[in-house]
Design a protein around this motif. Structure first.
Motif, PDB file in Angstrom:
ATOM      1  N   ILE A   1       0.839  -1.205   0.000  1.00 39.16           N
ATOM      2  CA  ILE A   1       0.000   0.000   0.000  1.00 39.16           C
ATOM      3  C   ILE A   1       0.867   1.245   0.000  1.00 39.16           C
ATOM      4  O   ILE A   1       0.624   2.209  -0.748  1.00 39.16           O
ATOM      5  CB  ILE A   1      -0.955  -0.024   1.212  1.00 39.16           C
ATOM      6  CG1 ILE A   1      -1.967  -1.173   1.078  1.00 39.16           C
ATOM      7  CG2 ILE A   1      -1.685   1.299   1.354  1.00 39.16           C
ATOM      8  CD1 ILE A   1      -2.800  -1.396   2.325  1.00 39.16           C
ATOM      9  N   ASN A   2       1.907   1.244   0.843  1.00 38.82           N
ATOM     10  CA  ASN A   2       2.802   2.409   0.925  1.00 38.82           C
ATOM     11  C   ASN A   2       3.524   2.635  -0.398  1.00 38.82           C
ATOM     12  O   ASN A   2       3.659   3.780  -0.868  1.00 38.82           O
ATOM     13  CB  ASN A   2       3.811   2.210   2.052  1.00 38.82           C
ATOM     14  CG  ASN A   2       3.168   2.216   3.421  1.00 38.82           C
ATOM     15  OD1 ASN A   2       2.086   2.788   3.599  1.00 38.82           O
ATOM     16  ND2 ASN A   2       3.803   1.580   4.395  1.00 38.82           N
ATOM     17  N   GLN A   3       4.024   1.558  -1.003  1.00 34.11           N
ATOM     18  CA  GLN A   3       4.749   1.690  -2.257  1.00 34.11           C
ATOM     19  C   GLN A   3       3.834   2.204  -3.374  1.00 34.11           C
ATOM     20  O   GLN A   3       4.218   3.063  -4.182  1.00 34.11           O
ATOM     21  CB  GLN A   3       5.346   0.336  -2.658  1.00 34.11           C
ATOM     22  CG  GLN A   3       6.468  -0.134  -1.746  1.00 34.11           C
ATOM     23  CD  GLN A   3       7.660   0.804  -1.764  1.00 34.11           C
ATOM     24  OE1 GLN A   3       7.958   1.424  -2.796  1.00 34.11           O
ATOM     25  NE2 GLN A   3       8.333   0.927  -0.629  1.00 34.11           N
ATOM     26  N   LYS A   4       2.616   1.690  -3.436  1.00 31.22           N
ATOM     27  CA  LYS A   4       1.684   2.133  -4.473  1.00 31.22           C
ATOM     28  C   LYS A   4       1.320   3.606  -4.297  1.00 31.22           C
ATOM     29  O   LYS A   4       1.203   4.358  -5.278  1.00 31.22           O
ATOM     30  CB  LYS A   4       0.419   1.279  -4.433  1.00 31.22           C
ATOM     31  CG  LYS A   4       0.616  -0.129  -4.974  1.00 31.22           C
ATOM     32  CD  LYS A   4      -0.699  -0.899  -4.961  1.00 31.22           C
ATOM     33  CE  LYS A   4      -0.524  -2.300  -5.567  1.00 31.22           C
ATOM     34  NZ  LYS A   4      -1.789  -3.061  -5.573  1.00 31.22           N
TER      35      LYS A   4
ATOM     36  N   ARG B   1       4.166   5.797  -5.525  1.00 29.40           N
ATOM     37  CA  ARG B   1       4.283   5.813  -6.993  1.00 29.40           C
ATOM     38  C   ARG B   1       3.072   6.439  -7.670  1.00 29.40           C
ATOM     39  O   ARG B   1       3.021   6.512  -8.906  1.00 29.40           O
ATOM     40  CB  ARG B   1       4.471   4.386  -7.500  1.00 29.40           C
ATOM     41  CG  ARG B   1       5.781   3.763  -7.029  1.00 29.40           C
ATOM     42  CD  ARG B   1       5.872   2.313  -7.460  1.00 29.40           C
ATOM     43  NE  ARG B   1       7.100   1.697  -6.939  1.00 29.40           N
ATOM     44  CZ  ARG B   1       7.414   0.406  -7.097  1.00 29.40           C
ATOM     45  NH1 ARG B   1       6.585  -0.390  -7.776  1.00 29.40           N
ATOM     46  NH2 ARG B   1       8.531  -0.068  -6.607  1.00 29.40           N
ATOM     47  N   GLY B   2       2.110   6.875  -6.872  1.00 33.91           N
ATOM     48  CA  GLY B   2       0.943   7.523  -7.446  1.00 33.91           C
ATOM     49  C   GLY B   2      -0.110   6.578  -7.959  1.00 33.91           C
ATOM     50  O   GLY B   2      -1.042   6.991  -8.664  1.00 33.91           O
ATOM     51  N   LEU B   3       0.005   5.296  -7.614  1.00 33.92           N
ATOM     52  CA  LEU B   3      -0.976   4.309  -8.066  1.00 33.92           C
ATOM     53  C   LEU B   3      -2.211   4.286  -7.175  1.00 33.92           C
ATOM     54  O   LEU B   3      -3.232   3.709  -7.560  1.00 33.92           O
ATOM     55  CB  LEU B   3      -0.342   2.914  -8.108  1.00 33.92           C
ATOM     56  CG  LEU B   3       0.891   2.784  -9.018  1.00 33.92           C
ATOM     57  CD1 LEU B   3       1.482   1.386  -8.920  1.00 33.92           C
ATOM     58  CD2 LEU B   3       0.515   3.118 -10.465  1.00 33.92           C
ATOM     59  N   LEU B   4      -2.083   4.881  -5.981  1.00 36.97           N
ATOM     60  CA  LEU B   4      -3.216   4.961  -5.050  1.00 36.97           C
ATOM     61  C   LEU B   4      -3.338   6.395  -4.557  1.00 36.97           C
ATOM     62  O   LEU B   4      -2.322   7.053  -4.291  1.00 36.97           O
ATOM     63  CB  LEU B   4      -3.015   4.029  -3.855  1.00 36.97           C
ATOM     64  CG  LEU B   4      -3.161   2.522  -4.074  1.00 36.97           C
ATOM     65  CD1 LEU B   4      -2.832   1.778  -2.786  1.00 36.97           C
ATOM     66  CD2 LEU B   4      -4.566   2.166  -4.536  1.00 36.97           C
ATOM     67  N   SER B   5      -4.559   6.863  -4.442  1.00 36.68           N
ATOM     68  CA  SER B   5      -4.772   8.183  -3.839  1.00 36.68           C
ATOM     69  C   SER B   5      -4.599   8.070  -2.331  1.00 36.68           C
ATOM     70  O   SER B   5      -4.618   6.972  -1.757  1.00 36.68           O
ATOM     71  CB  SER B   5      -6.173   8.695  -4.169  1.00 36.68           C
ATOM     72  OG  SER B   5      -7.161   7.857  -3.568  1.00 36.68           O
ATOM     73  N   ALA B   6      -4.449   9.214  -1.678  1.00 33.68           N
ATOM     74  CA  ALA B   6      -4.256   9.215  -0.227  1.00 33.68           C
ATOM     75  C   ALA B   6      -5.464   8.618   0.482  1.00 33.68           C
ATOM     76  O   ALA B   6      -5.332   7.860   1.447  1.00 33.68           O
ATOM     77  CB  ALA B   6      -3.984  10.637   0.264  1.00 33.68           C
ATOM     78  N   ASP B   7      -6.673   8.961   0.006  1.00 37.96           N
ATOM     79  CA  ASP B   7      -7.895   8.445   0.640  1.00 37.96           C
ATOM     80  C   ASP B   7      -7.997   6.931   0.479  1.00 37.96           C
ATOM     81  O   ASP B   7      -8.339   6.205   1.418  1.00 37.96           O
ATOM     82  CB  ASP B   7      -9.125   9.118   0.042  1.00 37.96           C
ATOM     83  CG  ASP B   7      -9.197  10.598   0.393  1.00 37.96           C
ATOM     84  OD1 ASP B   7      -8.544  10.988   1.392  1.00 37.96           O
ATOM     85  OD2 ASP B   7      -9.895  11.352  -0.316  1.00 37.96           O
ATOM     86  N   LYS B   8      -7.700   6.439  -0.744  1.00 40.02           N
ATOM     87  CA  LYS B   8      -7.780   5.008  -0.988  1.00 40.02           C
ATOM     88  C   LYS B   8      -6.745   4.252  -0.161  1.00 40.02           C
ATOM     89  O   LYS B   8      -7.032   3.178   0.398  1.00 40.02           O
ATOM     90  CB  LYS B   8      -7.566   4.738  -2.468  1.00 40.02           C
ATOM     91  CG  LYS B   8      -7.726   3.271  -2.862  1.00 40.02           C
ATOM     92  CD  LYS B   8      -9.120   2.759  -2.574  1.00 40.02           C
ATOM     93  CE  LYS B   8      -9.292   1.309  -3.048  1.00 40.02           C
ATOM     94  NZ  LYS B   8     -10.645   0.773  -2.730  1.00 40.02           N
ATOM     95  N   ALA B   9      -5.527   4.806  -0.093  1.00 36.88           N
ATOM     96  CA  ALA B   9      -4.474   4.164   0.691  1.00 36.88           C
ATOM     97  C   ALA B   9      -4.862   4.098   2.162  1.00 36.88           C
ATOM     98  O   ALA B   9      -4.651   3.080   2.833  1.00 36.88           O
ATOM     99  CB  ALA B   9      -3.156   4.924   0.519  1.00 36.88           C
ATOM    100  N   GLU B  10      -5.447   5.184   2.665  1.00 34.32           N
ATOM    101  CA  GLU B  10      -5.864   5.197   4.071  1.00 34.32           C
ATOM    102  C   GLU B  10      -6.982   4.183   4.313  1.00 34.32           C
ATOM    103  O   GLU B  10      -7.031   3.527   5.358  1.00 34.32           O
ATOM    104  CB  GLU B  10      -6.325   6.605   4.468  1.00 34.32           C
ATOM    105  CG  GLU B  10      -6.480   6.813   5.955  1.00 34.32           C
ATOM    106  CD  GLU B  10      -5.183   6.612   6.715  1.00 34.32           C
ATOM    107  OE1 GLU B  10      -5.247   6.147   7.876  1.00 34.32           O
ATOM    108  OE2 GLU B  10      -4.113   6.903   6.148  1.00 34.32           O
ATOM    109  N   GLN B  11      -7.877   4.030   3.334  1.00 31.91           N
ATOM    110  CA  GLN B  11      -8.956   3.048   3.462  1.00 31.91           C
ATOM    111  C   GLN B  11      -8.390   1.626   3.531  1.00 31.91           C
ATOM    112  O   GLN B  11      -8.818   0.807   4.358  1.00 31.91           O
ATOM    113  CB  GLN B  11      -9.916   3.170   2.280  1.00 31.91           C
ATOM    114  CG  GLN B  11     -11.044   2.147   2.307  1.00 31.91           C
ATOM    115  CD  GLN B  11     -11.902   2.207   1.043  1.00 31.91           C
ATOM    116  OE1 GLN B  11     -11.789   3.147   0.246  1.00 31.91           O
ATOM    117  NE2 GLN B  11     -12.747   1.201   0.851  1.00 31.91           N
TER     118      GLN B  11
END
Length: 252
Positions: A187-190, A193-203
């Motif tokens: 999750i952190n790596q994605k 690299r911009g593959l996940l938004s901050a909201d999605k990563a936090e979810q």
């Protein structure tokens, strides 16, 4: 003893006075410490050593003023003894600095110098010293409060991140600990690299954190009758083992 100091005594006073500051005077040994040191070195005769030093200091100050009416030897002896008993927790350098400031700051003596005037000079000096030390204390206190407030503000700003980090920690005894840690790393790596938004990563992190919760499963526990049956079988097995090996069951 109260005559004009010798050249050696004047040289000693000049060395003490050279570059003398309030800070140096405050850090110098106190009169009671000097008195104790002299008593250890000279025995009973040491009681008068401090008074003699004060006589030298006061005599040199009196002689430095060009006024016709000055304290005599008896006055200076009495003054030195009073100073030794009054300012026990101040230093000899404090006395020297007080007289030096009185002479250099333009104190007017009007052709006369008596013991009362010298007392007043000393009182004025120690009043100034007390105010200076109080202001220093208040400045240090204010600086300490400022530093504490700054540290508290930084801690308050960092607390949400710290709490979040602690909440995401995965217990070592969790059966899927390695898998969950790998998931957080991905999750952190994605996100980097911009593959996940901050909201999605936090979810996704929240979902991973929820997966670390291991609630008790009471349905896995045997009921009362089953537990008694298990304990009965354990007692029988222990009895057979002790009979086979000749062991007292109470020692098992």
């Amino acid at each position: 003893m109260a005559n004009t100091p010798s050249p050696a005594a004047r040289e000693w006073l000049a060395e003490l006075s050279l570059g003398l500051t309030p800070k140096a005077a405050t850090q110098a040994p106190k009169l009671f410490q000097l008195q104790r040191r002299f008593q250890q070195q000279y025995g009973p005769a040491g009681n008068m050593v401090l008074v003699k030093l004060l006589v030298i200091v006061l005599r040199a100050f009196v002689d430095s003023l060009r006024v016709p009416d000055k304290p005599d030897a008896a006055d200076i002896m009495e003054l030195a003894d009073t100073v030794a008993q009054t300012y026990t927790h101040d230093s000899l350098k404090d006395i020297i600095l007080a007289l030096k400031e009185a002479r250099t700051h333009g104190t007017k003596f009007y052709q006369s110098l008596d013991v009362a005037a010298i007392y007043k000079m000393l009182r004025d000096y120690f009043d100034r010293k007390a105010r200076h030390l109080e202001n220093q204390h208040l400045d240090r206190k204010a600086a300490c409060l400022s530093n504490t407030h700054q540290a508290l503000t930084q801690l308050q700003q960092a607390t949400p991140h710290l709490v979040a980090g602690i909440g995401r920690q995965i217990p070592d005894d969790h059966p899927n600990a390695d898998h969950l840690r790998q998931r957080l790393s991905l999750i952190n790596q994605k996100q980097k690299r911009g593959l996940l938004s901050a909201d999605k990563a936090e979810q996704l992190r929240a979902e991973t954190q929820a997966a670390t919760q291991r609630n008790a499963r009471f349905d896995w526990q045997p009921n009362e009758a089953a537990q008694k049956s298990i304990e009965h079988r354990h007692r029988q097995a222990m009895r057979r083992f002790s009979d086979r090996h000749g062991i007292d069951p109470s020692h098992i």
